[in-house]
Design an enzyme around this catalytic site. Structure first.
Site, PDB file in Angstrom:
ATOM      1  CB  SER A  11     -14.497 -26.356  12.800  1.00  0.00           C
ATOM      2  OG  SER A  11     -15.523 -27.167  13.293  1.00  0.00           O
TER       3      SER A  11
ATOM      4  CE  LYS B 129     -17.360 -25.170  14.967  1.00  0.00           C
ATOM      5  NZ  LYS B 129     -16.874 -26.409  15.617  1.00  0.00           N
TER       6      LYS B 129
ATOM      7  CE1 TYR C 140     -21.204 -25.226  13.893  1.00  0.00           C
ATOM      8  CE2 TYR C 140     -22.377 -27.168  13.120  1.00  0.00           C
ATOM      9  CZ  TYR C 140     -21.239 -26.585  13.626  1.00  0.00           C
ATOM     10  OH  TYR C 140     -20.122 -27.353  13.862  1.00  0.00           O
TER      11      TYR C 140
ATOM     12  CE1 TYR D 246     -13.378 -27.896  17.689  1.00  0.00           C
ATOM     13  CE2 TYR D 246     -12.024 -28.835  15.965  1.00  0.00           C
ATOM     14  CZ  TYR D 246     -13.053 -28.021  16.364  1.00  0.00           C
ATOM     15  OH  TYR D 246     -13.733 -27.324  15.439  1.00  0.00           O
TER      16      TYR D 246
ATOM     17  CB  VAL E 287     -14.172 -32.316   9.576  1.00  0.00           C
ATOM     18  CG1 VAL E 287     -13.955 -32.584  11.055  1.00  0.00           C
ATOM     19  CG2 VAL E 287     -15.524 -31.669   9.323  1.00  0.00           C
TER      20      VAL E 287
HETATM   21  N1  GLN Z   1     -19.676 -29.098  10.319  1.00  0.00           N
HETATM   22  C1  GLN Z   1     -18.833 -29.913  11.127  1.00  0.00           C
HETATM   23  C2  GLN Z   1     -19.609 -30.488  12.308  1.00  0.00           C
HETATM   24  O1  GLN Z   1     -20.347 -29.804  12.912  1.00  0.00           O
HETATM   25  C3  GLN Z   1     -17.661 -29.112  11.592  1.00  0.00           C
HETATM   26  C4  GLN Z   1     -16.732 -29.886  12.492  1.00  0.00           C
HETATM   27  C5  GLN Z   1     -15.275 -29.549  12.301  1.00  0.00           C
HETATM   28  O2  GLN Z   1     -14.864 -29.033  11.277  1.00  0.00           O
HETATM   29  N2  GLN Z   1     -14.458 -29.934  13.267  1.00  0.00           N
HETATM   30  O3  GLN Z   1     -19.487 -31.619  12.622  1.00  0.00           O
END
Ligand code: GLN
Length: 315
Positions: free
Chosen positions: A70, A73, A196, A248, A266
């Site tokens: 993420s 992003k 994505y 988050y 993650v």
């Molecule tokens: N690729 C992961 C997902 O979509 C990214 C989530 C994250 O890093 N919080 O679940």
């Protein structure tokens, strides 16, 4: 004269923070809902700081590459803001924190068909839809080339992690098809999802992430030469969203403990941007229940305390 209590950024400080923070990896769990991520050793740790005027200091497994997940992003959001403009981007998503987990579906149905913000998976998939609409199949290359301008080399993505996520992404597919069903997205959703998955699988080191942090921390200039790379307004928008939504439902905890804009992934990375000073990035794969690196959060908290990221001590 009042003496400053702020320590200076140096190798000894980072080595000390690493020694204190890294063992906390034992309290977290490496992500396995994307099976390929679970192959990463829980013991890896690296921490890098990139000052906005060029100096960099780092410690640990600094050559270890990992997937941004993420954290990517912030790249896709800033790229979309630069190329498409804020008006277009925020027609499709909001700028509010949601207090839900990163892949939550709930709010899309009960509150608004527009994702709450660009860092929730739903919002990031909607950004991919906008980029795909603009650039078609070359969208990933355009994004990678934009990232390359910041970190000094065009990044690639880890095909195994990408395929692994693609094979298990029922949740993200649900988000995308739900958004299509309510008219938030139009077109071939599978192309947006592929973009994505690729962006989440972009590989990086903590120093590369710290350079991205330094770009936003400086209001849009490259740490390598001070040249403007993105508009100040874009940097400010990204910083604002990192502050309120970057971790988050752990964004409040990060604000209390670290106190600067941040973005987690993650894969175990966390990126922090210290306005007017530096980008700092940490990598330690084991995560807490909200998907944020346990030792990474501890390390950034210690760094913030030692270097007074909140800038509240007398000089
Ligand atoms: N690729 C992961 C997902 O979509 C990214 C989530 C994250 O890093 N919080 O679940």
């Amino acid at each position: 004269m009042i003496l400053t209590k702020r320590k200076v950024l140096c190798q000894e400080l980072l080595d000390e923070i690493r020694a204190q923070a890294a063992p906390a990896y034992k309290h977290g769990k490496v992500a396995d809902y994307i099976p390929e991520l679970s192959r990463m050793s829980p013991e890896y740790f690296s921490l890098s700081c990139q000052c906005i005027h060029g100096e960099a200091v780092e410690t640990g497994d600094t050559s270890r590459r990992f997937t941004m997940q993420s954290i990517s992003k912030v790249l896709s959001l800033s790229f979309a803001l630069e190329r498409l403009g804020a008006r277009v981007v925020f027609k499709y998503m909001g700028t509010e924190p949601s207090a839900d987990s990163f892949n939550s579906l709930m709010r899309l149905e009960i509150a608004s068909p527009k994702p709450s913000n660009p860092f929730m998976n739903a919002g990031a998939i909607a950004i991919c839809a906008l980029l795909y609409k603009e650039y078609g199949d070359s969208a990933f290359d355009e994004l990678a080339s934009y990232a390359g301008g910041i970190i000094g080399a065009v990044p690639t993505y880890d095909e195994r992690v990408c395929e692994s996520e693609k094979a298990t992404a029922d949740r993200n597919r649900s988000l995308a098809y739900f958004m299509k069903s309510v008219g938030t997205l139009r077109g071939d959703v599978s192309c947006f999802l592929d973009l994505y998955f690729k962006q989440c699988s972009i590989t990086c080191t903590t120093l590369e992430l710290a350079k991205i942090g330094a770009l936003f921390a400086s209001g849009g200039r490259l740490a390598s030469n001070g040249e403007r790379y993105i508009k100040e307004k874009t940097a400010h928008t990204v910083l604002g969203l990192m502050t309120t939504c970057g971790l988050y439902n752990g964004s409040g905890e990060f604000a209390v403990r670290v106190g600067v804009p941040g973005k987690s992934g993650v894969g175990g990375g966390i990126l922090a941007a210290v306005p007017g000073r530096m980008g700092a990035a940490v990598f330690s794969p084991p995560l807490d229940s909200k998907g944020n690196s346990v030792a990474g959060m501890n390390a950034l908290e210690a760094l913030s305390d030692e270097l007074d990221f909140r800038n509240t001590r007398d000089e």
